[in-house]
Scaffold this motif. Sequence first.
Motif, PDB file in Angstrom:
ATOM      1  N   ASP A 113      49.164  36.680  33.378  1.00  0.00           N
ATOM      2  CA  ASP A 113      48.613  37.765  34.195  1.00  0.00           C
ATOM      3  C   ASP A 113      47.204  37.387  34.645  1.00  0.00           C
ATOM      4  O   ASP A 113      46.712  36.303  34.322  1.00  0.00           O
ATOM      5  N   MET A 114      46.575  38.281  35.413  1.00  0.00           N
ATOM      6  CA  MET A 114      45.238  37.992  35.944  1.00  0.00           C
ATOM      7  C   MET A 114      44.127  38.327  34.949  1.00  0.00           C
ATOM      8  O   MET A 114      43.100  37.657  34.914  1.00  0.00           O
ATOM      9  N   LYS A 115      44.329  39.398  34.186  1.00  0.00           N
ATOM     10  CA  LYS A 115      43.242  39.900  33.347  1.00  0.00           C
ATOM     11  C   LYS A 115      42.865  38.923  32.237  1.00  0.00           C
ATOM     12  O   LYS A 115      41.692  38.824  31.874  1.00  0.00           O
ATOM     13  N   ASN A 116      43.842  38.239  31.679  1.00  0.00           N
ATOM     14  CA  ASN A 116      43.551  37.401  30.516  1.00  0.00           C
ATOM     15  C   ASN A 116      42.643  36.211  30.831  1.00  0.00           C
ATOM     16  O   ASN A 116      42.105  35.591  29.911  1.00  0.00           O
TER      17      ASN A 116
ATOM     18  N   ASP B 102      43.808  46.366  38.274  1.00  0.00           N
ATOM     19  CA  ASP B 102      43.082  45.100  38.436  1.00  0.00           C
ATOM     20  C   ASP B 102      43.849  43.936  37.823  1.00  0.00           C
ATOM     21  O   ASP B 102      43.249  42.978  37.322  1.00  0.00           O
ATOM     22  N   ASN B 103      45.159  43.981  37.873  1.00  0.00           N
ATOM     23  CA  ASN B 103      45.989  42.953  37.254  1.00  0.00           C
ATOM     24  C   ASN B 103      47.223  42.695  38.117  1.00  0.00           C
ATOM     25  O   ASN B 103      47.467  43.408  39.098  1.00  0.00           O
ATOM     26  N   LEU B 104      47.996  41.707  37.734  1.00  0.00           N
ATOM     27  CA  LEU B 104      49.224  41.332  38.445  1.00  0.00           C
ATOM     28  C   LEU B 104      49.955  40.311  37.587  1.00  0.00           C
ATOM     29  O   LEU B 104      49.325  39.453  36.968  1.00  0.00           O
ATOM     30  N   PHE B 105      51.295  40.414  37.529  1.00  0.00           N
ATOM     31  CA  PHE B 105      52.063  39.431  36.749  1.00  0.00           C
ATOM     32  C   PHE B 105      53.521  39.439  37.191  1.00  0.00           C
ATOM     33  O   PHE B 105      54.026  40.438  37.711  1.00  0.00           O
TER      34      PHE B 105
ATOM     35  N   TYR C  66      30.282  42.929  34.186  1.00  0.00           N
ATOM     36  CA  TYR C  66      31.541  42.542  34.842  1.00  0.00           C
ATOM     37  C   TYR C  66      31.445  42.883  36.341  1.00  0.00           C
ATOM     38  O   TYR C  66      32.112  43.803  36.832  1.00  0.00           O
TER      39      TYR C  66
ATOM     40  N   SER D  34      44.206  37.562  25.490  1.00  0.00           N
ATOM     41  CA  SER D  34      43.059  36.930  26.162  1.00  0.00           C
ATOM     42  C   SER D  34      42.284  36.053  25.186  1.00  0.00           C
ATOM     43  O   SER D  34      41.485  35.218  25.611  1.00  0.00           O
TER      44      SER D  34
ATOM     45  N   PHE E  45      39.365  29.589  32.162  1.00  0.00           N
ATOM     46  CA  PHE E  45      40.729  29.203  31.797  1.00  0.00           C
ATOM     47  C   PHE E  45      41.660  29.209  33.000  1.00  0.00           C
ATOM     48  O   PHE E  45      41.528  30.033  33.911  1.00  0.00           O
TER      49      PHE E  45
ATOM     50  N   VAL F  97      42.820  44.057  43.867  1.00  0.00           N
ATOM     51  CA  VAL F  97      42.238  43.607  42.616  1.00  0.00           C
ATOM     52  C   VAL F  97      40.890  42.978  42.985  1.00  0.00           C
ATOM     53  O   VAL F  97      40.779  42.334  44.026  1.00  0.00           O
ATOM     54  N   ASN F  98      39.879  43.164  42.165  1.00  0.00           N
ATOM     55  CA  ASN F  98      38.587  42.554  42.478  1.00  0.00           C
ATOM     56  C   ASN F  98      38.604  41.041  42.321  1.00  0.00           C
ATOM     57  O   ASN F  98      38.185  40.311  43.198  1.00  0.00           O
ATOM     58  N   ARG F  99      39.031  40.573  41.150  1.00  0.00           N
ATOM     59  CA  ARG F  99      39.001  39.136  40.901  1.00  0.00           C
ATOM     60  C   ARG F  99      40.279  38.727  40.211  1.00  0.00           C
ATOM     61  O   ARG F  99      40.833  39.459  39.401  1.00  0.00           O
TER      62      ARG F  99
ATOM     63  N   PHE G 243      35.940  47.023  49.487  1.00  0.00           N
ATOM     64  CA  PHE G 243      36.837  47.200  48.341  1.00  0.00           C
ATOM     65  C   PHE G 243      36.182  46.815  47.023  1.00  0.00           C
ATOM     66  O   PHE G 243      36.275  47.545  46.022  1.00  0.00           O
TER      67      PHE G 243
ATOM     68  N   ARG H  23      37.236  50.710  32.706  1.00  0.00           N
ATOM     69  CA  ARG H  23      36.140  50.962  31.785  1.00  0.00           C
ATOM     70  C   ARG H  23      34.945  51.457  32.575  1.00  0.00           C
ATOM     71  O   ARG H  23      34.689  51.030  33.687  1.00  0.00           O
TER      72      ARG H  23
ATOM     73  N   ASP I 259      34.336  32.052  27.869  1.00  0.00           N
ATOM     74  CA  ASP I 259      35.742  32.031  27.437  1.00  0.00           C
ATOM     75  C   ASP I 259      36.221  33.412  26.992  1.00  0.00           C
ATOM     76  O   ASP I 259      37.343  33.554  26.518  1.00  0.00           O
ATOM     77  N   ILE I 260      35.372  34.403  27.164  1.00  0.00           N
ATOM     78  CA  ILE I 260      35.730  35.781  26.786  1.00  0.00           C
ATOM     79  C   ILE I 260      36.108  36.547  28.052  1.00  0.00           C
ATOM     80  O   ILE I 260      35.277  36.770  28.932  1.00  0.00           O
ATOM     81  N   ALA I 261      37.376  36.944  28.123  1.00  0.00           N
ATOM     82  CA  ALA I 261      37.873  37.548  29.366  1.00  0.00           C
ATOM     83  C   ALA I 261      37.431  38.994  29.542  1.00  0.00           C
ATOM     84  O   ALA I 261      37.124  39.687  28.573  1.00  0.00           O
ATOM     85  N   TYR I 262      37.415  39.420  30.796  1.00  0.00           N
ATOM     86  CA  TYR I 262      37.132  40.827  31.150  1.00  0.00           C
ATOM     87  C   TYR I 262      38.372  41.679  30.843  1.00  0.00           C
ATOM     88  O   TYR I 262      39.041  42.166  31.746  1.00  0.00           O
ATOM     89  N   VAL I 263      38.669  41.844  29.564  1.00  0.00           N
ATOM     90  CA  VAL I 263      39.819  42.642  29.126  1.00  0.00           C
ATOM     91  C   VAL I 263      39.334  43.685  28.136  1.00  0.00           C
ATOM     92  O   VAL I 263      38.599  43.304  27.209  1.00  0.00           O
ATOM     93  N   PRO I 264      39.691  44.920  28.148  1.00  0.00           N
ATOM     94  CA  PRO I 264      40.579  45.500  29.160  1.00  0.00           C
ATOM     95  C   PRO I 264      39.789  45.829  30.423  1.00  0.00           C
ATOM     96  O   PRO I 264      38.624  46.000  30.367  1.00  0.00           O
TER      97      PRO I 264
ATOM     98  N   VAL J  51      45.739  50.807  32.032  1.00  0.00           N
ATOM     99  CA  VAL J  51      44.759  49.760  31.716  1.00  0.00           C
ATOM    100  C   VAL J  51      45.376  48.363  31.835  1.00  0.00           C
ATOM    101  O   VAL J  51      44.682  47.396  32.140  1.00  0.00           O
TER     102      VAL J  51
ATOM    103  N   ASN K 111      36.289  49.608  44.068  1.00  0.00           N
ATOM    104  CA  ASN K 111      37.344  49.446  43.080  1.00  0.00           C
ATOM    105  C   ASN K 111      36.766  49.383  41.667  1.00  0.00           C
ATOM    106  O   ASN K 111      35.763  48.705  41.437  1.00  0.00           O
TER     107      ASN K 111
END
Lengths: 337, 337, 337, 337
Positions: free
Chosen positions: D276-279, A200-203, C335, C52, D285, D236-238, B195, C238, D332-337, A196, B199
Amino acid sequence: MQNKSKINVGVVGATGYTGLELVKMLIKHPFFHLTYIANSEGGTTINKLHPSLNGVCEDVVQKADIDTMALTCKLVFLALPHKTAMAYVKPLLEKGVKVVDLSADYRLPQDIYEAFYCPHTDAKNLEHVVYGLPELNREAIKSAKLVANPGCFPTSAILGLLPFMDKRIENTPIIIDAKTGVSGAGKKLSEVTHFVNVNDNLFAYNPLLHRHAPEIADKLNVSFDEVSFVPHLVPVNRGMISSIYIQVSGDFDALDVVKEFYKNDVHVRVSASPVDMKNVAGTNFCDIYAQRKGKMLFISSSIDNLMRGASSQAVVNANLMMGFDETTAIPDIAYVP
Amino acid sequence: MQNKSKINVGVVGATGYTGLELVKMLIKHPFFHLTYIANSEGGTTINKLHPSLNGVCEDVVQKADIDTMALTCKLVFLALPHKTAMAYVKPLLEKGVKVVDLSADYRLPQDIYEAFYCPHTDAKNLEHVVYGLPELNREAIKSAKLVANPGCFPTSAILGLLPFMDKRIENTPIIIDAKTGVSGAGKKLSEVTHFVNVNDNLFAYNPLLHRHAPEIADKLNVSFDEVSFVPHLVPVNRGMISSIYIQVSGDFDALDVVKEFYKNDVHVRVSASPVDMKNVAGTNFCDIYAQRKGKMLFISSSIDNLMRGASSQAVVNANLMMGFDETTAIPDIAYVP
Amino acid sequence: MQNKSKINVGVVGATGYTGLELVKMLIKHPFFHLTYIANSEGGTTINKLHPSLNGVCEDVVQKADIDTMALTCKLVFLALPHKTAMAYVKPLLEKGVKVVDLSADYRLPQDIYEAFYCPHTDAKNLEHVVYGLPELNREAIKSAKLVANPGCFPTSAILGLLPFMDKRIENTPIIIDAKTGVSGAGKKLSEVTHFVNVNDNLFAYNPLLHRHAPEIADKLNVSFDEVSFVPHLVPVNRGMISSIYIQVSGDFDALDVVKEFYKNDVHVRVSASPVDMKNVAGTNFCDIYAQRKGKMLFISSSIDNLMRGASSQAVVNANLMMGFDETTAIPDIAYVP
Amino acid sequence: MQNKSKINVGVVGATGYTGLELVKMLIKHPFFHLTYIANSEGGTTINKLHPSLNGVCEDVVQKADIDTMALTCKLVFLALPHKTAMAYVKPLLEKGVKVVDLSADYRLPQDIYEAFYCPHTDAKNLEHVVYGLPELNREAIKSAKLVANPGCFPTSAILGLLPFMDKRIENTPIIIDAKTGVSGAGKKLSEVTHFVNVNDNLFAYNPLLHRHAPEIADKLNVSFDEVSFVPHLVPVNRGMISSIYIQVSGDFDALDVVKEFYKNDVHVRVSASPVDMKNVAGTNFCDIYAQRKGKMLFISSSIDNLMRGASSQAVVNANLMMGFDETTAIPDIAYVP
């Protein structure tokens, strides 16, 4: 089961990904016989550790024991963590067993090693070890008793940089922005490798301070200060690309330089467009692309982190050490698509 | 370039994923010589179509031509769309060339084929074609001139169901909930394979009406009405699992039944826990797990959709047709990790 | 900080994914004031647990304490493991605090619970608990003091099945082949959730024996034997789709049946084509598709496992318990992409 | 349907991902009323283009028409390809409609634009356009009639670099190694976005020559030669991360510099560890991390390519242009997880 016409070899550290890759190649090798497989506990079989081997190889995995290794093998692959590895190397060499060590223990001069890792307990063997990058040290590897298999990041970075080191403007930075698949982090459970957190992440991680940076600097004969190395974790199982930026002078065609430099190296391919990860996945190839804009040279160098970055390079080294063609049993068919 | 001691074979339809997989196996085959590679346009090389083959195989790809095939090959693999394939099969057989057809054109009786696909223009060869599932038709394949290579979904579903068909309660539904990787949809561009749409996503498609359902029913000797087949697209490159639900009677151990049924079949593995996709990726294995709760039997059957579901099964069939051991040049080392 | 015009609520179990989702909704809720956040250790802030939320919500996370909860909150969300939850429910209800329990502790009759989980220590509150599926129990939820929030798999399966239960042929199997994203397994580290094991892979787990099967059977008023439930883990963060197969009689249009059944339910959407995971990700929607072939009915029901399968459904329940419109502060923007 | 108390706005280019994101925000905006949605064909509804909006927003999508826009809207968002956009901007401004243009058409001086894109047909409006990066031009945006919304890569790169431009050693290279999710390539079908080619893969594209490089250089007041920009496509999608390398002098704490620089900017967050990307996914942001080793400064800057890199930044700009708080309706609410 002995096999008279083949050379007996062993793999120590069979639990991890690099151990698996070694086994996958060695059971298909026409001149090596994999007579010994071990991990720290033993008492299992290789297919229980790696169920993809069900019906393919179901050999016993023993508890690692140096005397048994020495009795059973002419050459041993050590796929162990650093520090653990050197405790095996010393006695194995004393007993006349050749070693390909996949850990970091013999890759660096003692002072650098101790600055980045831990105290070294086998300084004597550091004197004659050969750094196992065939494109750099092929002849020395052929007569080596101990080969230090390069790190994955150093392999991709050094292969990309070598053709251009004499064109680089002195004292300008060497910037290596690397991207690695998650298998490079091993099987150990951690938040960093939880699906999880990666999907869909990268860092980036350990920016500028990763322990592979001094290895890169040392092999390129530049100072640690000149190398800026930042690895990034990407949502990919296997694969590693180093995006490299250096400043160069002189008039040259970047791709021609790479082609000329590696004209005798079958495991480096020059690419006319930016490299990707899939085309080398599962193989020992390093694909290299280069492009210039004024003084700036961009180099993109791609390997499979578990293969060219570890296990297939180790088997290439063993092939050379034992007098075989370096391509023997080395996979060249990529995991595509 | 002829190779006297080997049998010359050809691949028609080299552009797609199954064409690539065929080439990957055939260039490593000890008894076949890949003398002919073609697609609909020609004028290129196989590594231009599939850059992972750079430095590995750079053979010319010709424009498909039946006379050249007949002159050059003893056996041809057709990796073509349905309808296109039958236009090749007829003349090739007339010219004495054996054919493994990977399309749907010869998998079904004429009436069923025409109900689900299009008019059939080669009814004559439908009379003697052999359905190329070795576990079902091994002896017939050995003497076949034309083999219809099974569909990917039918392969995974039929192999899972065969051991239990005599235990199934008559007239109860056969439910097959299948999951496939995206390579099964081919290289063609479509929204479905973009994709961003695949994805982190999953969906069913063609529920209950997919054209592989009548193929499954036909080979299991049940009516189309008895089979409820729903495929799902999953965010995976390669892999296919059929989750199968049937009602059974009698007292038996589900895993023992599978083991006994496939005791002579090297390419089926019985798994003590639910199967996954990775352990068979890149191989010809079909991994099967089964578990019972009262009358309900759950079967989980996993294959690589491009290998056992297409190309490696095709090479197994060709091996049998030419008198070789069926495992010759068939990959058994999975794309793990 | 008290907020006079709002109802004070708390979240216990703020470390996990469902805790995060609760916080994300409650800090935007116009009528609830999130005055209390706790986990088992305390001594941190919510943005340290979930970065986040940096700059969005940096509230203190306390060590869970029942007296403080009772002083601070009119309603508490328990996002805790089963068995842990019931130890909080009993004293909270005694102190007059309303509870939405996201665990399994109050979802089942005592005998079924104890057969699948553990001994129950709060039988008294089992007598009046309301199962918090609004489409089933909306009126009862409005006056409930304790709501058992449904499991994720039961939510998707029951919502798909409810419209058709009176059309089902008696004593025929209810087959639920479910696919879930990895966040459903929580944050706990395990081999099963290691990126390398999940990526490009798929497998069933706990086939036929998963603890959500008795919950599904109980709420549908069928026996456990009639339900065959097999969950599969898919490489997605998810999302959850239940592919359902039942046998039906009578003449009806499947989609019309769903539309009519849910005509007053804003959080169920009927889809004219097979549902996917992305279109409901991040929302409380359940998307349903249905298609028939003879007696067989295929139903595809999609939810976000963390939202409709846990946290947003919990907030819907709290809205109803406190007299607000059930859509208040419930996300409806998916999303996508 | 007019809404007296709100400002009427329109979205032109509703088919693409950025159009969807604009609609998602505008239908929740307390002060804007989305009265006009258009694409090049019209004749549909927004939920048919984006089924995740079923039941949420089912507004008509019209064929784009300037007169209707001018009658219906006080401000229009143009989510169109470059060249197409400028044909709308000119007449809209003449009719007194304010414009936020998400294309590249007004981001650059005419000469640079024409060198990298195409001839410019609206030089007049280039004179007063404001580049819509709020952290750079907040006051000017407030009174602008036309805002050029920045490119995604420039947004992430410039925000990372701005705090350090006065510490940079003159004439040393600015290296930006960027990683982007696939949604940045839009919905258009191409080999590059086929799932099988992107999944488990990574590659650079347009190295050193991407059209966002001159935009970065122009806004930082450096020459194009000083900027080396290489984007990479990641599975990664976004999400979008710029890994930036510059040489600096002077004594400073890198994180403190960023904190001080953005102390009044609510949409930039400083991170104590690599971003990272997800946050930031789904939010406006920009998360920034920085670390130094000698002269070398590494900056990691993360945005959501569709939000801060396009649509949410556009709504921030519209908020400022219309006199509202810039955070109004900005997620301001991220797509996490």
